[in-house]
Enzyme design. Structure first.
Site, PDB file in Angstrom:
ATOM      1  N   HIS A  16       0.919  -1.510  -0.248  1.00 12.21           N
ATOM      2  CA  HIS A  16      -0.368   0.345  -0.530  1.00 12.21           C
ATOM      3  C   HIS A  16       0.714   1.370  -0.147  1.00 12.21           C
ATOM      4  O   HIS A  16       0.115   1.778  -0.821  1.00 12.21           O
ATOM      5  CB  HIS A  16      -1.172   0.223   0.880  1.00 12.21           C
ATOM      6  CG  HIS A  16      -1.833  -0.517   1.627  1.00 12.21           C
ATOM      7  ND1 HIS A  16      -2.024  -1.817   2.618  1.00 12.21           N
ATOM      8  CD2 HIS A  16      -2.646  -1.730   0.405  1.00 12.21           C
ATOM      9  CE1 HIS A  16      -2.944  -2.260   2.532  1.00 12.21           C
ATOM     10  NE2 HIS A  16      -3.178  -3.028   1.230  1.00 12.21           N
ATOM     11  N   LYS A  40     -17.240  -6.260   9.349  1.00  7.86           N
ATOM     12  CA  LYS A  40     -15.983  -6.799   8.203  1.00  7.86           C
ATOM     13  C   LYS A  40     -15.088  -7.400   9.400  1.00  7.86           C
ATOM     14  O   LYS A  40     -14.066  -7.608   9.438  1.00  7.86           O
ATOM     15  CB  LYS A  40     -15.062  -5.543   7.387  1.00  7.86           C
ATOM     16  CG  LYS A  40     -15.049  -5.897   5.708  1.00  7.86           C
ATOM     17  CD  LYS A  40     -14.246  -5.388   4.324  1.00  7.86           C
ATOM     18  CE  LYS A  40     -14.636  -5.714   3.677  1.00  7.86           C
ATOM     19  NZ  LYS A  40     -13.232  -5.131   2.647  1.00  7.86           N
ATOM     20  N   ARG A  89      -2.128  -6.110  -7.986  1.00  9.60           N
ATOM     21  CA  ARG A  89      -1.127  -7.008  -8.077  1.00  9.60           C
ATOM     22  C   ARG A  89      -0.653  -8.374  -8.939  1.00  9.60           C
ATOM     23  O   ARG A  89      -0.056  -8.301  -9.832  1.00  9.60           O
ATOM     24  CB  ARG A  89      -1.064  -7.829  -6.315  1.00  9.60           C
ATOM     25  CG  ARG A  89      -1.393  -6.534  -5.051  1.00  9.60           C
ATOM     26  CD  ARG A  89      -1.247  -7.714  -4.354  1.00  9.60           C
ATOM     27  NE  ARG A  89      -2.512  -7.484  -4.469  1.00  9.60           N
ATOM     28  CZ  ARG A  89      -3.556  -8.210  -2.924  1.00  9.60           C
ATOM     29  NH1 ARG A  89      -3.149  -8.149  -2.373  1.00  9.60           N
ATOM     30  NH2 ARG A  89      -4.869  -7.632  -3.434  1.00  9.60           N
ATOM     31  N   SER A 127      -3.542  -7.180   3.385  1.00 10.82           N
ATOM     32  CA  SER A 127      -3.235  -6.943   4.757  1.00 10.82           C
ATOM     33  C   SER A 127      -3.516  -8.813   5.316  1.00 10.82           C
ATOM     34  O   SER A 127      -3.180  -9.096   6.621  1.00 10.82           O
ATOM     35  CB  SER A 127      -4.515  -6.480   5.025  1.00 10.82           C
ATOM     36  OG  SER A 127      -3.609  -4.995   4.681  1.00 10.82           O
TER      37      SER A 127
HETATM   38  O1  PNS Z   1      -8.980  -2.706   0.692  1.00  9.00           O
HETATM   39  P1  PNS Z   1      -9.977  -3.292   0.738  1.00  9.00           P
HETATM   40  O2  PNS Z   1     -10.890  -3.825   1.511  1.00  9.00           O
HETATM   41  O3  PNS Z   1      -9.933  -4.235  -1.173  1.00  9.00           O
HETATM   42  O4  PNS Z   1     -10.978  -1.798   0.087  1.00  9.00           O
HETATM   43  C1  PNS Z   1     -12.099  -1.928  -0.757  1.00  9.00           C
HETATM   44  C2  PNS Z   1     -13.162  -0.635  -1.196  1.00  9.00           C
HETATM   45  C3  PNS Z   1     -12.792   0.118   0.282  1.00  9.00           C
HETATM   46  C4  PNS Z   1     -12.384   0.095  -1.954  1.00  9.00           C
HETATM   47  C5  PNS Z   1     -14.648  -0.754  -1.384  1.00  9.00           C
HETATM   48  O5  PNS Z   1     -14.761  -2.178  -0.285  1.00  9.00           O
HETATM   49  C6  PNS Z   1     -15.188   0.064  -1.531  1.00  9.00           C
HETATM   50  O6  PNS Z   1     -15.438   1.197  -2.194  1.00  9.00           O
HETATM   51  N1  PNS Z   1     -16.365  -0.124  -0.271  1.00  9.00           N
HETATM   52  C7  PNS Z   1     -17.255   0.819   0.149  1.00  9.00           C
HETATM   53  C8  PNS Z   1     -18.536   0.525  -0.491  1.00  9.00           C
HETATM   54  C9  PNS Z   1     -18.652   0.885  -1.736  1.00  9.00           C
HETATM   55  O7  PNS Z   1     -18.618   2.134  -2.341  1.00  9.00           O
HETATM   56  N2  PNS Z   1     -18.794   0.094  -2.803  1.00  9.00           N
HETATM   57  C10 PNS Z   1     -19.516   0.494  -3.988  1.00  9.00           C
HETATM   58  C11 PNS Z   1     -18.471  -0.341  -5.440  1.00  9.00           C
HETATM   59  S1  PNS Z   1     -17.864  -1.898  -5.594  1.00  9.00           S
END
Ligand code: PNS
Length: 159
Positions: A16, A40, A89, A127
């Protein structure tokens, strides 16, 4: 141009931080946005994750760290940002990331997702991998910064 780098960051890793470093060179400012999603069941509270990331990025003057709940595009509108930054990745990331980018653009047509290829030395790193190793007391100092190593040790010692 402002870019939002959204994620769970539970915890933040060198992968990150590599994206943040490179994003900070490409954009006027980068807002690292930690998703507050208690369902989560994160290891660290959102406040703790913000504090951890601030500590790791304090040398980058155009990087801010914040948290949000709800939709990422709504947070982006609030911060007047039209770019979402995400790291890629391996091939298996691509499907999920593309779906997310397309979903977000149906929610707000002005949003653009920019992908950066994660540094190859961190292509295996997540993570979850860090948590997996740390819970069995394995070495994680090559995967996360020292403050995270310390926080992870404390977390698993107190468990
Ligand atoms: O680090 P991560 O868990 O891969 O991040 C995922 C994240 C936070 C970017 C994604 O889950 C997100 O944007 N969540 C907020 C809800 C949202 O906007 N959902 C619509 C897009 S699918």
């Amino acid at each position: 141009m402002i870019a939002i780098y959204p994620g769970s960051f539970d915890p933040i890793t060198f992968g990150h931080l590599d994206i943040i470093d490179r994003g900070a060179q490409l954009f006027d400012s980068v807002i690292v946005a930690v998703l507050s999603n208690p369902s989560k069941r994160p290891l660290f509270s959102v406040e703790k994750r913000v504090e951890q990331i601030r500590y790791c990025t304090e040398h980058l003057p155009n990087v801010q760290v914040d948290y949000f709940s709800g939709l990422t595009v709504e947070y982006a509108k609030l911060r007047e940002a039209k770019v979402l930054l995400r790291g890629l990745r391996v091939l298996s990331d691509f499907e999920k990331e593309l779906q997310m980018a397309h979903t977000n653009s149906t929610l707000w047509s002005e949003i653009e997702t920019v992908f950066l290829a994660t540094a190859k030395e961190y292509s295996f790193l997540s993570s979850s991998v860090v948590k997996e190793i740390a819970q069995f007391d394995g070495a994680i100092d090559h995967l996360v910064p020292a403050n995270i190593v310390q926080d992870m040790c404390e977390y698993y010692q107190n468990k």
